[in-house]
Structure formats: structure tokens, C-alpha cells
Design an enzyme around this catalytic site. Structure first.
Site, mmCIF file in Angstrom:
data_model
loop_
_atom_site.group_PDB
_atom_site.id
_atom_site.type_symbol
_atom_site.label_atom_id
_atom_site.label_comp_id
_atom_site.label_asym_id
_atom_site.label_seq_id
_atom_site.Cartn_x
_atom_site.Cartn_y
_atom_site.Cartn_z
ATOM 1 N N ARG A 167 75.423 -2.216 53.656
ATOM 2 C CA ARG A 167 76.195 -2.197 52.412
ATOM 3 C C ARG A 167 75.952 -0.903 51.642
ATOM 4 O O ARG A 167 74.873 -0.299 51.720
ATOM 5 C CB ARG A 167 75.837 -3.398 51.527
ATOM 6 N N LYS A 310 77.448 -16.723 64.814
ATOM 7 C CA LYS A 310 78.717 -16.178 64.334
ATOM 8 C C LYS A 310 79.110 -15.014 65.245
ATOM 9 O O LYS A 310 78.375 -14.035 65.341
ATOM 10 C CB LYS A 310 78.582 -15.715 62.885
#
Length: 564
Positions: A167, A310
Site C-alpha cells: 500500500r 483466496k
């Protein structure tokens, strides 16, 4: 049986000549539906054909008497071959596809969790990328309180790890990036200006090369890497936009070299063990070793928590088969998957992941952007509705809401859309008496064969299935074969009941088992009757099988047909 015969007669009538006379049309109309007067002769044929496939179609939400259930013509009406009374029987078949809802600021109160459960939520998801342990503890306690008070419903808890997210850093205010502009990302901490911002990942410079495409927020903005130094990456803005603090960064076609489970993730996983959550959704899984490591840890803790990786990393695709083999299922996380890989590959990968999970009898969840517009709008786009329907048709166990319920303006409406679209799509799927062939992976134990044949029999007779389980194994096997009727899974273990809330077509019911089998069977059928899930006189397939014998010898398995 009369119901099955009547359905076949209707089917033959529709397919045979493509039309119906008025008398035949009257026989499939529920009360409140006027005489069909199509403006075009083919419209009647299409309407009739749909009815033949679905038995009876809930034409509007008002035709569905209770949320989560689907009506059908009573067996008495079908037996007489007359629907002049126009009566709908009490609904007995619930929506099969499950709904996962992310809990956040819009839904983290007792009132909202109760309303979400009533609207159709089956699994409450805790996104560990946001909030702290105190806020998530509050949600866990509320869900457990709901489960303790609810008599005929249960909500499972899924903890979703943050994973190794890359990020951007904090900015004093949002920065507007224009196409052609130069912008720099640096691994120096605390930088936040109009032309440079920090990145939280020290190896960021080593992972990118000149010519790489850097995506912000999954593609909301894109920047082309032009050059780099020891601590900075210089880019040219390709698609501009407003850059805010802490935005997610991806490099097209590459995955970060960070470990899949970070130190924060291990803290969150321990938090999940302490609170006995039901599932872990593990972010950015690249290979099966991560799953084995987590499962070994859970085994050492004595924790019965299922692991759902995931699939959102480019590196995970070559290892897809081994990852799913080691896991209890998979989540198609289409956001980052579409950022790290070309977006045109995402629908094909979704179909492949669902097919792989189905072939192994593992749960599969389709997630990301399913009703994204409903974060701010009260109605979905038609493309989003089609997206849900495609996931249901492809055989997903569950569909998931993220920001729609976490911080959206219309969380309950979003759940209702998912519910009604799933229900309507399920009602349109051809219901035949055949079952998909017995996969080689399911020929290793007599239980698998019994699940296969029980499904075939229940489809032929038009019945639901009742199964008793202490491990969830038989209910999961039955779910794999997707019987037409509901799988009523009775268990005397609360954890097993919650775990089964994720699996397609399974209605998990908690009930204390008696020492005597016949007494337990009678109690179970009485529960179904009292809760309106079955009618008196209706038949049900009752299955006694599984790896753990209940009221039977190890080598004894049987299927019965019983009358309620």
C-alpha cells in the site's frame, strides 16, 4: 411421485409442440397471476417452457411467502391434475446458494446483524484489513448471541486475513494525478507530497522493473514504471485520478515476494482460534505450503477451523490444483486477480476455480464487485445481476458482499438483491433425475457412493434429504452432488452446524440426538414439520451413512424413504 410425473407431463407438453392451450395454461398459474395474453405467439411458448423446467416460477417477490424459501404447487393439486383453486402450498425449499456478508461500520450493530440474518446472510465475514480486535470481538459476540437465540437459523463466522498487501503511505490530502505526469513511489518512510509518496514494502524497488504497469486500487489508476534507483521508482501516469492515503498497489503480471501470512496475520489467526471462528479466508496464497503451515498450526492448537485460500495472486494460478487439494475450499477474489492478470482472464479463471473445487468436493466462494454500485445506489446494474446469476449457474457454494454491507448505504437491499437473484436463477436451472457422474476422487469410501445414489434417488422421487452428522462429512458430500431438494443436516454439535452454513443446498439444524435411532428420526421429522420446512404426508429420503457410525454398525449403510 405424482409431482414428478406431472412435471414430466408438463415438460413433454411444452417441448413437444412449443405451445399450450388455455386449459393447460390454467394448470400452472398460481393465484394472483392473470391469464397469459402474449402479444406475440412465441411468448406463450417461452413462458410455458420456463414453467416446465422450474415446476412453478415465483413471478414476483410477493409470490415468495417468506424470505429464503421457494414455493411450489401442492402434491394434492398435481395429483388431481386441477389447479382451479389456485393454491400455493407452504414453501419448503430454501435458497441453496449461500450469502457471505462483510460486517463493517454500516452493519456492526445488533439490530443490523439481526436484520442481515433475516434478509439472508449465512456467513459473517470479518475483514482484518480494517478495524481492530476490539471491534471484531464485538461482531463475533453479536453473531454468537444471534446463534444462541435463533431456533431455525445459524450464521457462520469467517475471518479474512489482511495478507501481504502493498500500500501507498499517508498523504496530507488527496493528490490529483494527470495522464503524462511523473510520479514517484519511495521506500523511505513518511514521504507524502504532490509528486512522491511512501510505500509500506521495503522490497518494492526490487520487485518492479522498467516497463512494468503499476495499478492503484485494482486499476482505478495506472502508472508505467520508467526507471528506478536504490530507494525509489519513477513512473509516468497512464490513467490518472485522485490518489488517497493507503491505496492498494499491484504490478500487472507479478506478485510481491512477501510471505502469504504476515506477523499481523498470525496475531489475527490466534485471535480467531481464541474465538472459535469457523473459517479462515487466507489472502494472497501462492502455494500449498502456506496452507499446510496454517493447518499444522491449527492442529497443534486443537482448533477445528476450515481454511479457504483466496485465489488472487498471479503466482497462485500455476499451483491452483495443489492449493485447493490442501485446502477446504477456495475464494475467487476477483479484484486483485484482475489486477495481477489480464482482466479478460478473470471470467475463465472463475469458471476453472469453481469447476476444480466442485470436482474435489470443496466449497467455493465468488467475491469482489458483485454489487459494487449498491455501495452508493439503491438498485444494482443489470450487469451485476447477471454476474450473480452466472456464479450461481456455474455452481458456486456462496456469493460474497464486501463494501456493499461493510460501509455501503444500502446493505439490506444488497442482501435482498443477492437473495432474490440467486433464488430466481436456481428456479430456472433444469432439474433432472440424473446426477453428475461419480468422480474418481469420490470412489474411495462407501459414504461417497451412498451420497451419490441418495442424490439420484431423491431427484427421481422428488424428495428432500435428511442426514444425521457429527463431523459434517456426509452433508458436504451430498452438497457436492447438488440434489434438487434441500439437504436437512441434523447435528448435535453447534460447531458442525455453523460450518455447514457455507455449503450449497445444506440447511443445518441443531438437535440433541436420542440413544434410540427411531426416536431421533421421529424427532427430526417433527422439527421439520413444526418449522414449516415439510408438510404432513410428504416423503423424504433419510440417509444413514458416513465415516462416523451413528446408530449403526461400521459396515452398515442404508437409505430409507419416510413419510412425514
Amino acid at each position: 411421485m405424482a409431482q414428478v410425473v406431472a412435471t414430466k407431463l408438463l415438460h413433454n407438453a411444452f417441448i413437444g409442440n412449443g405451445s399450450l392451450n388455455n386449459k393447460q395454461t390454467e394448470k400452472i398459474k398460481p393465484r394472483g397471476i392473470g391469464r397469459i395474453t402474449p402479444s406475440h405467439p412465441r411468448l406463450l411458448s417461452v413462458t410455458a417452457r420456463r414453467a416446465s423446467v422450474t415446476e412453478v416460477v415465483p413471478f414476483t417477490p410477493e409470490d415468495i411467502p417468506k424470505i429464503g424459501e421457494q414455493g411450489y404447487l401442492s402434491e394434492e393439486v398435481l395429483r388431481k391434475g386441477d389447479s382451479s383453486a389456485g393454491v400455493w402450498s407452504k414453501p419448503v425449499v430454501k435458497r441453496k446458494t449461500k450469502i457471505v456478508c462483510t460486517i463493517g461500520p454500516s452493519t456492526d450493530t445488533k439490530e443490523m446483524i439481526w436484520k442481515l440474518a433475516e434478509a439472508g446472510m449465512n456467513v459473517a465475514r470479518l475483514n482484518m484489513s480494517h478495524g481492530d480486535h476490539a471491534s471484531h470481538q464485538k461482531v463475533i459476540d453479536l453473531v454468537k448471541e444471534y446463534n444462541a437465540q435463533s431456533k431455525d437459523n445459524v450464521i457462520a463466522i469467517m475471518l479474512d486475513t489482511k495478507g501481504p498487501e502493498v500500500r501507498s503511505g499517508d498523504l496530507p490530502q488527496p493528490v490529483n494525478l494527470a495522464s503524462g505526469q511523473e510520479f514517484t513511489f519511495t521506500i523511505k518512510r513518511g514521504v507524502g507530497t504532490a509528486d512522491c509518496v511512501s510505500v509500506n514494502y521495503d522490497d518494492f524497488v526490487n520487485d518492479v522493473e522498467a516497463g512494468d504497469m503499476l495499478l492503484v486500487d485494482g486499476g482505478m489508476m495506472s502508472l508505467l514504471v520508467k526507471s528506478k534507483t536504490e530507494d525509489s521508482v519513477k513512473c509516468e501516469v497512464v490513467d490518472g485520478g485522485e490518489l488517497k492515503s493507503r491505496r492498494h498497489l499491484n504490478v500487472r503480471g507479478k506478485s510481491a515476494t512477501l510471505p502469504s501470512i504476515t506477523e499481523k496475520d498470525w496475531d489475527d489467526i490466534k485471535f480467531g482460534v481464541d474465538n472459535q471462528v469457523d473459517f479462515y479466508a487466507v489472502s494472497f496464497v501462492k502455494d500449498a505450503e502456506v496452507i499446510h503451515e496454517l493447518k499444522n498450526y491449527l492442529k497443534s492448537c486443537g482448533a477445528d477451523i476450515q481454511v479457504i485460500p483466496k485465489i488472487e495472486s498471479a503466482d497462485s494460478i500455476p499451483n491452483l490444483h495443489s492449493i485447493i487439494t490442501a485446502s477446504d475450499g477456495a475464494m475467487v477474489a476477483r479484484g486483485d486477480l484482475g489486477a495481477e492478470l489480464p482482466i479478460e482472464e478473470v471470467p475463465l479463471l472463475q469458471e476453472e476455480i469453481i469447476r476444480t473445487c466442485r470436482s474435489m468436493g470443496k466449497a467455493v466462494i465468488v467475491a469482489t464487485n458483485m454489487l459494487e454500485s449498491m455501495i452508493v445506489h439503491p438498485t444494482p446494474t443489470r450487469a451485476e445481476v447477471s454476474d450473480i446469476a452466472i456464479a450461481v449457474r456455474e455452481g458456486a457454494d456462496a456469493v460474497m458482499l464486501s463494501g456493499e454491507t461493510a460501509h455501503g448505504k444500502f446493505p439490506l437491499k444488497a442482501v435482498n438483491v443477492m437473495h432474490t437473484v440467486s433464488l430466481r436463477t436456481e428456479s430456472s436451472i433444469m432439474s433432472g433425475g440424473t446426477v453428475s457422474s461419480l468422480n474418481q476422487a469420490f470412489k474411495n469410501h462407501v459414504s461417497e457412493m451412498f451420497a451419490y445414489h441418495a442424490t439420484s434417488m431423491s431427484n427421481t422421487l422428488g424428495t428432500s434429504i435428511v442426514v444425521f452428522t457429527r463431523t459434517s462429512n456426509m452433508a458436504v458430500l451430498l452438497s457436492h452432488y447438488r440434489p434438487n431438494g434441500t439437504i436437512f443436516a441434523f447435528t448435535d454439535d453447534k460447531r458442525v452446524q455453523q460450518k455447514l452454513a457455507l455449503y450449497q443446498g445444506v440447511c443445518p439444524i441443531y438437535m440433541e440426538f436420542a440413544d434410540d435411532a427411531e426416536e431421533t428420526f421421529a424427532n427430526a421429522l417433527q422439527v421439520l414439520k413444526n418449522q414449516g420446512m415439510m408438510k404432513e404426508g410428504e416423503h423424504v429420503a433419510l440417509l444413514q451413512s458416513g465415516r462416523q457410525p451413528i446408530w449403526r454398525f461400521q459396515s452398515t449403510h442404508n437409505i430409507q424413504v419416510r413419510k412425514v
